[in-house]
Design a protein around this motif. Sequence first.
Motif, short mmCIF file in Angstrom:
data_model
loop_
_atom_site.label_atom_id
_atom_site.label_comp_id
_atom_site.label_asym_id
_atom_site.label_seq_id
_atom_site.Cartn_x
_atom_site.Cartn_y
_atom_site.Cartn_z
N ASP A 107 0.82 -1.31 0.08
CA ASP A 107 0.10 -0.04 0.00
C ASP A 107 0.78 1.26 0.03
N VAL A 108 0.63 2.07 -0.97
CA VAL A 108 1.72 3.27 -1.26
C VAL A 108 1.36 4.25 -0.05
N GLU A 109 0.18 4.23 0.67
CA GLU A 109 0.05 5.16 1.74
C GLU A 109 0.46 4.57 3.12
N THR A 110 1.06 3.37 3.25
CA THR A 110 1.43 2.72 4.67
C THR A 110 2.62 3.34 4.67
N ASN A 111 2.93 3.83 5.97
CA ASN A 111 4.18 3.99 6.44
C ASN A 111 5.41 3.15 6.17
N PHE A 112 6.66 3.47 6.02
CA PHE A 112 7.86 2.32 5.49
C PHE A 112 7.91 1.64 6.92
N SER A 113 7.84 2.46 8.12
CA SER A 113 7.96 1.85 9.37
C SER A 113 7.05 0.37 9.68
N ARG A 114 5.88 0.61 9.11
CA ARG A 114 4.92 -0.38 9.06
C ARG A 114 5.24 -1.59 8.33
N TYR A 115 6.20 -1.60 7.32
CA TYR A 115 6.49 -2.65 6.56
C TYR A 115 7.96 -3.11 7.26
N GLY A 116 8.32 -2.54 8.47
CA GLY A 116 9.45 -3.26 9.16
C GLY A 116 10.96 -2.51 8.44
N LEU A 117 10.90 -1.44 7.99
CA LEU A 117 11.96 -1.10 7.24
C LEU A 117 12.43 -0.17 8.45
N ASP A 118 13.90 -0.75 8.78
CA ASP A 118 14.53 0.19 9.95
C ASP A 118 15.66 0.97 9.35
N SER A 119 16.56 1.49 10.07
CA SER A 119 17.46 2.59 9.50
C SER A 119 18.31 1.98 8.78
N SER A 120 18.96 0.66 8.74
CA SER A 120 19.73 0.11 7.75
C SER A 120 19.22 -0.29 6.24
N ALA A 121 17.84 -0.77 6.50
CA ALA A 121 17.12 -0.73 5.47
C ALA A 121 16.83 0.39 4.54
N ALA A 122 16.75 1.47 5.31
CA ALA A 122 16.29 2.97 4.79
C ALA A 122 17.66 3.36 3.91
N VAL A 123 18.85 3.14 4.52
CA VAL A 123 20.19 3.36 4.06
C VAL A 123 20.46 2.60 2.47
N ILE A 124 19.74 1.34 2.64
CA ILE A 124 20.26 0.66 1.43
C ILE A 124 19.31 1.09 0.41
N LEU A 125 17.79 1.33 0.82
CA LEU A 125 16.63 1.64 -0.12
C LEU A 125 16.97 2.94 -0.78
N THR A 126 17.48 3.97 0.06
CA THR A 126 17.73 5.38 -0.50
C THR A 126 19.02 5.05 -1.62
N GLY A 127 19.92 4.44 -1.10
CA GLY A 127 21.21 4.40 -1.96
C GLY A 127 20.74 3.60 -3.18
N ASP A 128 19.85 2.63 -3.30
CA ASP A 128 19.53 1.89 -4.52
C ASP A 128 18.70 2.68 -5.32
N LEU A 129 17.76 3.68 -4.74
CA LEU A 129 16.85 4.52 -5.31
C LEU A 129 17.57 5.46 -6.04
N GLY A 130 18.69 5.93 -5.28
CA GLY A 130 19.51 7.17 -5.74
C GLY A 130 20.19 6.74 -6.92
N ASP A 131 20.55 5.48 -6.84
CA ASP A 131 21.45 5.07 -8.11
C ASP A 131 20.45 4.85 -9.27
N TRP A 132 19.19 4.67 -9.08
CA TRP A 132 18.41 4.54 -10.16
C TRP A 132 17.99 5.80 -10.95
N LEU A 133 17.73 6.57 -9.93
CA LEU A 133 17.32 8.08 -10.20
C LEU A 133 18.51 8.70 -10.58
#
Length: 92
Positions: free
Chosen positions: A42-68
């Motif tokens: 669900d695009v309206e659900t907070n990332f934290s509700r999906y269990g994404l912690d700070s280390s997952a946030a670093v990896i996700l933003t790194g991968d997204l930044g690479d893609w962008l």
Amino acid sequence: MTQLFEHNTTTQQTQELTAVKIREWLVSYVADLLEIEAEEVDVETNFSRYGLDSSAAVILTGDLGDWLGKELEPTALYDYPTIADLAAHLAQ
């Protein structure tokens, strides 16, 4: 149609398309990460509700930044806590 109106419409459509593409990328990424179907994200659900912690946030933003093709701060997931919020912000 005036040239100014055409330009604004085109710009708006480009931004919307970009937000849609970013949202689709994020949905796919989260689905793969959680090993669930994209339809379950669900695009309206907070990332934290999906269990994404700070280390997952670093990896996700790194991968997204690479893609962008640009550097993103890992705090972006906290500043824009849903897929919809983050995609809209990045499309601006």
